[in-house]
Design a protein around this motif. Structure first.
Motif, PDB file in Angstrom:
ATOM      1  N   ILE A 105       0.864  -1.177   0.000  1.00  0.00           N
ATOM      2  CA  ILE A 105       0.000   0.000   0.000  1.00  0.00           C
ATOM      3  C   ILE A 105       0.897   1.221   0.000  1.00  0.00           C
ATOM      4  O   ILE A 105       1.839   1.312   0.785  1.00  0.00           O
ATOM      5  N   GLN A 106       0.583   2.165  -0.892  1.00  0.00           N
ATOM      6  CA  GLN A 106       1.435   3.334  -1.026  1.00  0.00           C
ATOM      7  C   GLN A 106       0.607   4.569  -1.348  1.00  0.00           C
ATOM      8  O   GLN A 106      -0.300   4.522  -2.184  1.00  0.00           O
ATOM      9  N   ALA A 107       0.911   5.672  -0.686  1.00  0.00           N
ATOM     10  CA  ALA A 107       0.251   6.949  -0.929  1.00  0.00           C
ATOM     11  C   ALA A 107       1.133   7.804  -1.834  1.00  0.00           C
ATOM     12  O   ALA A 107       2.341   7.886  -1.634  1.00  0.00           O
ATOM     13  N   ASP A 108       0.519   8.412  -2.835  1.00  0.00           N
ATOM     14  CA  ASP A 108       1.210   9.346  -3.725  1.00  0.00           C
ATOM     15  C   ASP A 108       0.460  10.673  -3.643  1.00  0.00           C
ATOM     16  O   ASP A 108      -0.598  10.840  -4.243  1.00  0.00           O
ATOM     17  N   TYR A 109       1.009  11.595  -2.867  1.00  0.00           N
ATOM     18  CA  TYR A 109       0.323  12.863  -2.621  1.00  0.00           C
ATOM     19  C   TYR A 109       0.331  13.768  -3.843  1.00  0.00           C
ATOM     20  O   TYR A 109      -0.591  14.556  -4.028  1.00  0.00           O
ATOM     21  N   HIS A 110       1.334  13.658  -4.682  1.00  0.00           N
ATOM     22  CA  HIS A 110       1.389  14.483  -5.891  1.00  0.00           C
ATOM     23  C   HIS A 110       0.232  14.148  -6.832  1.00  0.00           C
ATOM     24  O   HIS A 110      -0.412  15.037  -7.382  1.00  0.00           O
ATOM     25  N   PHE A 111      -0.028  12.840  -7.028  1.00  0.00           N
ATOM     26  CA  PHE A 111      -1.109  12.407  -7.917  1.00  0.00           C
ATOM     27  C   PHE A 111      -2.425  12.164  -7.167  1.00  0.00           C
ATOM     28  O   PHE A 111      -3.398  11.714  -7.773  1.00  0.00           O
ATOM     29  N   ARG A 112      -2.444  12.401  -5.843  1.00  0.00           N
ATOM     30  CA  ARG A 112      -3.644  12.242  -5.010  1.00  0.00           C
ATOM     31  C   ARG A 112      -4.203  10.821  -5.090  1.00  0.00           C
ATOM     32  O   ARG A 112      -5.392  10.611  -5.238  1.00  0.00           O
ATOM     33  N   ARG A 113      -3.312   9.843  -5.003  1.00  0.00           N
ATOM     34  CA  ARG A 113      -3.706   8.448  -5.196  1.00  0.00           C
ATOM     35  C   ARG A 113      -3.184   7.568  -4.055  1.00  0.00           C
ATOM     36  O   ARG A 113      -2.033   7.675  -3.650  1.00  0.00           O
ATOM     37  N   LEU A 114      -4.078   6.680  -3.589  1.00  0.00           N
ATOM     38  CA  LEU A 114      -3.691   5.625  -2.673  1.00  0.00           C
ATOM     39  C   LEU A 114      -3.767   4.332  -3.465  1.00  0.00           C
ATOM     40  O   LEU A 114      -4.825   3.998  -4.006  1.00  0.00           O
ATOM     41  N   SER A 115      -2.645   3.623  -3.574  1.00  0.00           N
ATOM     42  CA  SER A 115      -2.576   2.401  -4.378  1.00  0.00           C
ATOM     43  C   SER A 115      -2.397   1.184  -3.492  1.00  0.00           C
ATOM     44  O   SER A 115      -1.665   1.223  -2.506  1.00  0.00           O
ATOM     45  N   ILE A 116      -3.076   0.110  -3.889  1.00  0.00           N
ATOM     46  CA  ILE A 116      -2.969  -1.174  -3.203  1.00  0.00           C
ATOM     47  C   ILE A 116      -2.631  -2.216  -4.260  1.00  0.00           C
ATOM     48  O   ILE A 116      -3.336  -2.319  -5.268  1.00  0.00           O
ATOM     49  N   TRP A 117      -1.560  -2.960  -4.045  1.00  0.00           N
ATOM     50  CA  TRP A 117      -1.209  -4.087  -4.911  1.00  0.00           C
ATOM     51  C   TRP A 117      -1.347  -5.344  -4.064  1.00  0.00           C
ATOM     52  O   TRP A 117      -0.859  -5.388  -2.937  1.00  0.00           O
ATOM     53  N   LEU A 118      -1.997  -6.362  -4.622  1.00  0.00           N
ATOM     54  CA  LEU A 118      -2.218  -7.602  -3.893  1.00  0.00           C
ATOM     55  C   LEU A 118      -1.614  -8.776  -4.645  1.00  0.00           C
ATOM     56  O   LEU A 118      -1.826  -8.916  -5.851  1.00  0.00           O
ATOM     57  N   SER A 119      -0.869  -9.616  -3.914  1.00  0.00           N
ATOM     58  CA  SER A 119      -0.340 -10.836  -4.518  1.00  0.00           C
ATOM     59  C   SER A 119      -1.484 -11.829  -4.654  1.00  0.00           C
ATOM     60  O   SER A 119      -2.475 -11.762  -3.936  1.00  0.00           O
ATOM     61  N   ARG A 120      -1.305 -12.739  -5.588  1.00  0.00           N
ATOM     62  CA  ARG A 120      -2.354 -13.741  -5.781  1.00  0.00           C
ATOM     63  C   ARG A 120      -2.321 -14.744  -4.646  1.00  0.00           C
ATOM     64  O   ARG A 120      -1.273 -15.180  -4.210  1.00  0.00           O
ATOM     65  N   GLY A 121      -3.504 -15.075  -4.194  1.00  0.00           N
ATOM     66  CA  GLY A 121      -3.651 -16.060  -3.135  1.00  0.00           C
ATOM     67  C   GLY A 121      -5.095 -16.492  -3.078  1.00  0.00           C
ATOM     68  O   GLY A 121      -5.968 -15.847  -3.661  1.00  0.00           O
ATOM     69  N   PRO A 122      -5.361 -17.565  -2.347  1.00  0.00           N
ATOM     70  CA  PRO A 122      -6.721 -18.097  -2.315  1.00  0.00           C
ATOM     71  C   PRO A 122      -7.740 -17.138  -1.691  1.00  0.00           C
ATOM     72  O   PRO A 122      -8.922 -17.237  -1.962  1.00  0.00           O
TER      73      PRO A 122
END
Length: 163
Positions: A105-122
């Motif tokens: 999970i990462q916040a990018d204040y310049h682009f006003r975006r909160l990003s979540i990347w999830l690995s594959r799992g059941p």
């Protein structure tokens, strides 16, 4: 600021109540304040290219307290490498055993975006639902508009195109 020892616990408990800090699970005598962590991205080794990507895109601004509060709420799931938590001022790597999923999970204040990347799992969908629920509860306290976007990994798109 200097506080007498008898008042420190009161200050720490107030900070915990308002989700400004957490005690380090491996050492309950150490307190972590996410807003005061170094801003540099920690080496996390997470492969974002093959992960499911979910974004909150805020229209006017990304609330500064959002990532800090989320880190505090999820602190028991913070991944570690060489006994060091993988967390910084604007992001965190989570390793959730219940959902058998890793999340960056990462916040990018310049682009006003909160990003979540999830690995594959059941139970990846369950992990995303839990994170979204937490984020939306935090954001609900202020009146701010945002959009939600999902990006699938490139190989998922290629498999769908060949069907």
């Amino acid at each position: 600021l200097s506080y007498p020892a008898s008042k420190c616990r009161i200050v720490f408990e107030a900070m915990r109540k308002y989700k400004l800090c957490y005690f380090l699970p491996s050492d309950p005598n150490q307190i972590i304040i996410p807003a005061l962590l170094p801003p540099d991205i920690k080496q996390h080794g997470f492969d974002t290219a093959s992960a499911l990507e979910f974004h909150y895109q805020f229209e006017s601004f990304l609330p500064r307290h959002l990532i800090s509060e989320l880190i505090v709420e999820c602190h028991t799931d913070i991944a570690s490498r060489n006994d060091q938590q993988i967390v910084w001022q604007h992001g965190v790597l989570l390793d959730n055993a219940t959902h058998q999923t890793r999340a960056l999970i990462q916040a990018d204040y310049h682009f006003r975006r909160l990003s979540i990347w999830l690995s594959r799992g059941p139970r990846m969908a369950d992990m995303l639902a839990a994170l979204r629920d937490r984020i939306e509860k935090i954001v609900a306290r202020i009146d701010i508009a945002y959009d939600q976007n999902v990006r699938l990994p490139k190989e998922a798109l290629l498999k769908a195109a060949h069907r």
